[in-house]
Design an enzyme around this catalytic site. Structure first.
Site, PDB file in Angstrom:
ATOM      1  N   GLY A 211       0.836  -1.199   0.000  1.00 21.97           N
ATOM      2  CA  GLY A 211       0.000   0.000   0.000  1.00 21.97           C
ATOM      3  C   GLY A 211       0.867   1.243   0.000  1.00 21.97           C
ATOM      4  O   GLY A 211       2.071   1.169  -0.228  1.00 21.97           O
ATOM      5  N   ASN A 212       0.253   2.395   0.236  1.00 22.17           N
ATOM      6  CA  ASN A 212       1.031   3.631   0.358  1.00 22.17           C
ATOM      7  C   ASN A 212       0.343   4.545   1.367  1.00 22.17           C
ATOM      8  O   ASN A 212      -0.744   4.228   1.853  1.00 22.17           O
ATOM      9  CB  ASN A 212       1.191   4.313  -1.012  1.00 22.17           C
TER      10      ASN A 212
END
Ligand code: CTP
Length: 407
Positions: A211-212
């Site tokens: 993810g980020n």
């Protein structure tokens, strides 16, 4: 620090105004509460006095020697009426001056925001809608009420939006009073816009993902700004843990593939589509159906493949020549590189109409409410602009509308 009058009229949502008062003070502003007599049926004078630390009056005859309505009206930077009942809107629209709050509304030189709250029938009544139109035509901002549970067993449009949402409107209007002019003019009425927000997740197995750190705040600010200016707004949200902004329709997605699909459908009949989300660029070549176990050598090799480029897909699928497509470029310029050069290359590669450029890195942009952006189009760059994401969101819409007007 700005000086704000928080006008409170007599509806059950007056209790939420206590929270708004605290938030406005927390943002560093001096707040004078001016309730109507009916508002005191819900929250008493001592509560307002204690919370605001300032005297509370309802009538022009209290401290008459100070001519309080004229003094307050001339000295303040913003009047924010929350909740604004049907009766208060009617009195304000017809220019009545039968209590201190309506007197202040007539003497104020600053932006005025009304946040209506009432039963759905009263909100949707032609009389109330005509009063809202009248107030807007005179330059006042009227916030779209939220839809949901009302006092008693009813549900529908008419809820006072969450105080955090109201604070965002107040902050944006104080930072740039011209936002009130755009909101009053409903300059995005009749437009359909779609905004993607948040960060996508690419699952390795049922419990782990790549993810980020995109928070979704910029996409939320864009949605909130477009709702305020009268647009029909759809938010395609990837893993955002924020309450839905009132007035926007939210569709939740998880991966870049989900986002691409949702945006392709929503953009078909949108006048403007904004890719404010941070989609993962890589996804596992194959995700494990069961949780990946540790191996004896302790390592794990990932085989990743590139995801689809959502924005380029929207550009390729565009059929309406007037549709405006907006991208973001979060860049970390290396030695010998500049933000603007990287942006120009990206604008050309993506083929969108407007690129919102910002520099990212530790403590820059993600999760913060303040940001700095440069707007890049085929005609050149404007900015940098610094401010809250709510303020910057209005600048992005201004540029998108200017691009559309040029078609
Ligand atoms: N974007 C997209 N689909 C992707 C990746 C990015 O639509 N798979 C969009 C983003 O939402 C943003 C714009 O493209 O509006 C630029 O995103 P950015 O991450 O800066 O660019 P990338 O295309 O991923 O290029 P790179 O990271 O290699 O610079």
């Amino acid at each position: 620090m700005s000086r704000i009058v928080l006008g409170v009229s007599g509806g059950i949502a007056a209790y939420k105004a206590c929270d708004l008062l605290r938030r406005l003070q927390g943002a560093g502003h001096e707040v004078t509460v001016v309730p109507t007599v009916a508002a005191l049926e819900f929250i008493g004078e001592s509560t307002w006095a204690a919370l605001s630390g300032r005297p509370v009056h309802t009538s022009v005859f209290d401290d008459a020697h100070l001519v309080p309505h004229v003094k307050i009206g001339q000295e303040i930077d913003l009047v924010f009426v929350a909740p604004a009942t049907a009766d208060l809107l009617a009195r304000a629209a017809s220019g009545r001056a039968d209590d201190l709050l309506t007197n202040v509304l007539l003497t104020a030189h600053c932006p005025i925001v009304f946040a209506p709250a009432m039963h759905s029938e009263m909100w949707l009544h032609a009389a109330t809608q005509a009063n809202v139109d009248t107030l807007r035509s005179r330059g006042a901002v009227v916030v779209r009420p939220d839809t949901g549970r009302l006092a008693g067993p009813d549900a529908g449009p008419g809820r006072l939006p969450d105080p955090a949402e109201l604070l965002a409107v107040a902050v944006a209007v104080l930072a740039d009073p011209s936002i009130a002019v755009r909101a009053a003019g409903q300059d995005m009425a009749g437009l359909k816009v779609v905004v993607s927000a948040g960060g996508t997740r690419e699952h390795l197995d049922p419990v782990r993902f790549i993810g980020n750190s995109s928070s979704g705040l910029m996409g939320w600010a864009l949605a909130r700004a477009a709702v305020l200016r009268g647009a029909e707004v759809r938010l395609v949200a990837a893993n955002v843990g924020l309450p839905a902004p009132p007035g926007a329709e939210v569709e939740a997605v998880s991966s870049t593939a989900d986002l691409a699909q949702a945006m392709a459908v929503a953009a078909k009949d949108a006048d403007v589509a904004v890719m404010a989300a941070a989609p993962a660029d890589f996804t596992p070549a194959s995700a494990s159906q069961t949780k990946i176990k540790k191996s004896p050598d302790g390592g794990l090799e990932l085989n990743l493949v590139q995801t689809t480029d959502v924005l380029s897909g929207l550009v390729a699928a565009r059929t309406d020549a007037r549709q405006i497509l907006v991208g973001f470029a979060a860049e970390t310029p290396g030695v010998g590189e500049t933000l603007l050069e990287l942006g120009r290359v990206k604008l050309a590669r993506k083929g969108c109409d407007l690129l919102v450029l910002n520099e990212v890195g530790h403590n820059l942009v993600f999760g913060r409410s303040e940001s700095q952006i440069t707007l890049l189009t085929a005609e050149g760059a404007t900015g940098p602009f610094t401010g809250s994401k709510d303020t910057l969101a209005h600048q992005i819409w201004d540029e998108a509308l200017a691009q559309r007007a040029g078609r």
